[in-house]
Design a protein around this motif. Structure first.
Motif, PDB file in Angstrom:
ATOM      1  N   GLY A   1      25.367 -33.098   2.743  1.00 12.85           N
ATOM      2  CA  GLY A   1      24.100 -33.069   2.022  1.00 12.85           C
ATOM      3  C   GLY A   1      24.152 -32.271   0.735  1.00 12.85           C
ATOM      4  O   GLY A   1      23.338 -32.485  -0.155  1.00 12.85           O
TER       5      GLY A   1
ATOM      6  N   GLU B   1      33.560 -39.167   3.044  1.00 13.35           N
ATOM      7  CA  GLU B   1      33.064 -40.326   3.804  1.00 13.35           C
ATOM      8  C   GLU B   1      33.366 -41.646   3.092  1.00 13.35           C
ATOM      9  O   GLU B   1      33.748 -42.626   3.729  1.00 13.35           O
ATOM     10  CB  GLU B   1      31.562 -40.213   4.056  1.00 13.35           C
ATOM     11  CG  GLU B   1      31.126 -39.040   4.919  1.00 13.35           C
ATOM     12  CD  GLU B   1      31.921 -38.880   6.212  1.00 13.35           C
ATOM     13  OE1 GLU B   1      32.279 -39.902   6.833  1.00 13.35           O
ATOM     14  OE2 GLU B   1      32.199 -37.724   6.591  1.00 13.35           O
TER      15      GLU B   1
ATOM     16  N   GLY C   1      35.767 -36.457   8.005  1.00 15.79           N
ATOM     17  CA  GLY C   1      36.501 -35.213   7.731  1.00 15.79           C
ATOM     18  C   GLY C   1      37.496 -34.811   8.820  1.00 15.79           C
ATOM     19  O   GLY C   1      38.680 -34.607   8.536  1.00 15.79           O
TER      20      GLY C   1
ATOM     21  N   GLU D   1      41.576 -34.836   8.568  1.00 18.05           N
ATOM     22  CA  GLU D   1      42.370 -33.631   8.831  1.00 18.05           C
ATOM     23  C   GLU D   1      43.469 -33.905   9.857  1.00 18.05           C
ATOM     24  O   GLU D   1      44.610 -33.478   9.697  1.00 18.05           O
ATOM     25  CB  GLU D   1      41.442 -32.509   9.324  1.00 18.05           C
ATOM     26  CG  GLU D   1      42.169 -31.195   9.498  1.00 18.05           C
ATOM     27  CD  GLU D   1      41.232 -29.999   9.662  1.00 18.05           C
ATOM     28  OE1 GLU D   1      40.117 -30.172  10.187  1.00 18.05           O
ATOM     29  OE2 GLU D   1      41.642 -28.896   9.267  1.00 18.05           O
TER      30      GLU D   1
HETATM   31  O1  KG4 Z   1      27.205 -29.865   7.079  1.00 15.22           O
HETATM   32  P1  KG4 Z   1      27.450 -31.181   7.726  1.00 15.22           P
HETATM   33  O2  KG4 Z   1      27.827 -31.160   9.170  1.00 15.22           O
HETATM   34  O3  KG4 Z   1      26.211 -32.135   7.591  1.00 15.22           O
HETATM   35  C1  KG4 Z   1      25.752 -32.738   6.442  1.00 15.22           C
HETATM   36  O4  KG4 Z   1      25.407 -32.063   5.437  1.00 15.22           O
HETATM   37  O5  KG4 Z   1      25.708 -33.985   6.488  1.00 15.22           O
HETATM   38  O6  KG4 Z   1      28.630 -31.868   6.891  1.00 15.22           O
HETATM   39  C2  KG4 Z   1      29.122 -33.101   7.260  1.00 15.22           C
HETATM   40  C3  KG4 Z   1      30.407 -33.380   6.493  1.00 15.22           C
HETATM   41  C4  KG4 Z   1      30.921 -34.777   6.846  1.00 15.22           C
HETATM   42  O7  KG4 Z   1      31.227 -35.470   5.669  1.00 15.22           O
HETATM   43  C5  KG4 Z   1      32.155 -34.476   7.672  1.00 15.22           C
HETATM   44  O8  KG4 Z   1      33.120 -35.502   7.582  1.00 15.22           O
HETATM   45  C6  KG4 Z   1      32.640 -33.173   7.066  1.00 15.22           C
HETATM   46  O9  KG4 Z   1      31.445 -32.444   6.872  1.00 15.22           O
HETATM   47  N1  KG4 Z   1      33.571 -32.463   7.938  1.00 15.22           N
HETATM   48  C7  KG4 Z   1      34.825 -32.131   7.575  1.00 15.22           C
HETATM   49  C8  KG4 Z   1      35.430 -31.541   8.712  1.00 15.22           C
HETATM   50  N2  KG4 Z   1      34.508 -31.515   9.719  1.00 15.22           N
HETATM   51  C9  KG4 Z   1      33.367 -32.085   9.221  1.00 15.22           C
HETATM   52  N3  KG4 Z   1      35.493 -32.295   6.423  1.00 15.22           N
HETATM   53  C10 KG4 Z   1      36.758 -31.883   6.375  1.00 15.22           C
HETATM   54  N4  KG4 Z   1      37.414 -31.309   7.421  1.00 15.22           N
HETATM   55  C11 KG4 Z   1      36.795 -31.122   8.596  1.00 15.22           C
HETATM   56  N5  KG4 Z   1      37.435 -30.571   9.617  1.00 15.22           N
END
Ligand code: KG4
Length: 358
Positions: free
Chosen positions: A141, A170, A183, A187
């Protein structure tokens, strides 16, 4: 010991948690842990609030049970007031109001991002934030830099000028065949991929507190895809249907992309930390879970960098309970007639709270 309950219904998950003295996690519950199947199929918007409605009682009850307390022992009911989808937020807010009224305890409306900012404080052993601090919100977000001069004092000083880091992951992840959230899958694939197979752009120009992911996204998509109808044009037209080239290694692209993203984010964050002379950097949001980001930023930053425990990088109720505790400690709470704030810039947090405080 003071217990705060935190409730968050700002996204598709129904979340609740209990925190002791704003520092120690007593319980942490989300819908997926309960595995309670939704019964009725309704339209998309209704669906979200309908799901929250069917889960919220169970999630909150489990949070209180897991904390080993009774409702009477709660000292405050904290709930995400915004930003987010009105119907989803109102479900949590109305439940919290009913509970606060029923047990005669204060209601505290919390800004969702302020909750995230409190999440690194929940790492053990407990350590207070050293001010001034630079916060990097790295999520789907938002991708934003916030200068924090004290508790409750947030100044947004910059961020992405186009996609957020989560959106970038994404959009490319979808082409690579990853479902949401891409994400963690990126990874995992990066672990067995070659990070120097592709030299994706990661240039950070000038010293403005800004980030841009568009250049990287377009470079990656143009390198790894072809138009569905034939050969790859030099620049993919916006909205054109693209498909992954057959000779592309998903693992190598993941490793090279992850490295480019982490270096880009780390370089700019370290530069801003230096310029603003902060005492520490806090990285929050879903992307803060990424191990390579943790390693690179920690190495490049001129000051210590703190991250939340991995399981608190994504949305959770615990962080809302922790942020709410700070207001409780300060003798602040909200009236029972506060409404959800669907659009609520963090910079306007103080004025919105002052209007509603009892
Ligand atoms: O803060 P969040 O959980 O919710 C939103 O703001 O939507 O962030 C979600 C984002 C997703 O794009 C997800 O793929 C990413 O955080 N994410 C990661 C990892 N875990 C979640 N990106 C990179 N490495 C990760 N381990």
């Amino acid at each position: 010991m003071r217990y705060t309950l935190g409730i968050d219904t700002s996204s598709s998950d129904t979340l609740a948690g209990v925190v002791i003295d704003g520092k120690t996690i007593a319980s942490d519950i989300n819908t997926s842990r309960l595995k309670h199947p939704a019964k009725t199929k309704v339209s998309e918007f209704q669906d979200l609030s309908h799901d929250h409605l069917s889960y919220i009682g169970l999630v909150v009850e489990q949070a209180v049970l897991d904390a080993g307390i009774t409702y009477d022992q709660l000292d405050a009911v904290c709930v995400t007031r915004g930003p987010g989808l009105a119907s989803a937020l109102e479900t949590g807010l109305n439940f919290a109001k009913g509970l606060a009224l029923g047990i005669g305890k204060p209601l505290i409306g919390v800004h969702h991002l302020e909750g995230h900012i409190y999440s690194p404080r929940l790492a053990q052993p407990f350590k207070d934030i050293e001010f001034p601090a630079l916060v990097l919100i790295a999520s789907g977000g938002a991708t934003e830099f916030i200068l924090m001069r004290g508790y409750g004092q947030y100044e947004s000083i910059g961020g992405t000028v186009d996609d957020t880091v989560g959106e970038t992951i994404e959009k490319i992840g979808k082409v690579l065949g990853f479902n949401y959230p891409a994400g963690p899958l990126m990874e995992q694939a990066a672990h067995v991929g070659n990070a120097v197979a592709y030299n994706f752009p990661r240039t950070v120009r000038g010293d403005e507190p800004q980030l841009s992911f568009n250049g990287l996204k377009l470079a990656v998509l143009s390198e790894i895809t072809v138009a569905s109808t034939g050969a790859a044009p030099k620049k993919p037209a916006a909205g054109a249907k693209r498909q992954l080239r057959a000779d592309v290694s998903v693992n190598d692209v993941s490793a090279s992309l992850q490295t480019a993203i982490c270096e880009l984010l780390s370089k700019r964050t370290a530069q801003i930390a230096q310029k603003t002379a902060v005492k520490e950097v806090l990285v929050v949001g879903g992307v803060a879970a990424n191990q390579q980001l943790r390693q690179i930023l920690t190495k490049q930053s001129p000051v210590p960098v703190r991250f939340p425990p991995i399981h608190l990088c994504t949305n959770n109720g615990v962080m809302i309970a922790a942020a709410g505790y700070a207001y409780l400690e300060n003798g602040q709470s909200d009236s029972l007639d506060i409404g959800a704030l669907t659009l609520w810039p963090l910079a306007e947090l103080q004025s919105a709270r002052q209007q509603s405080v009892v």
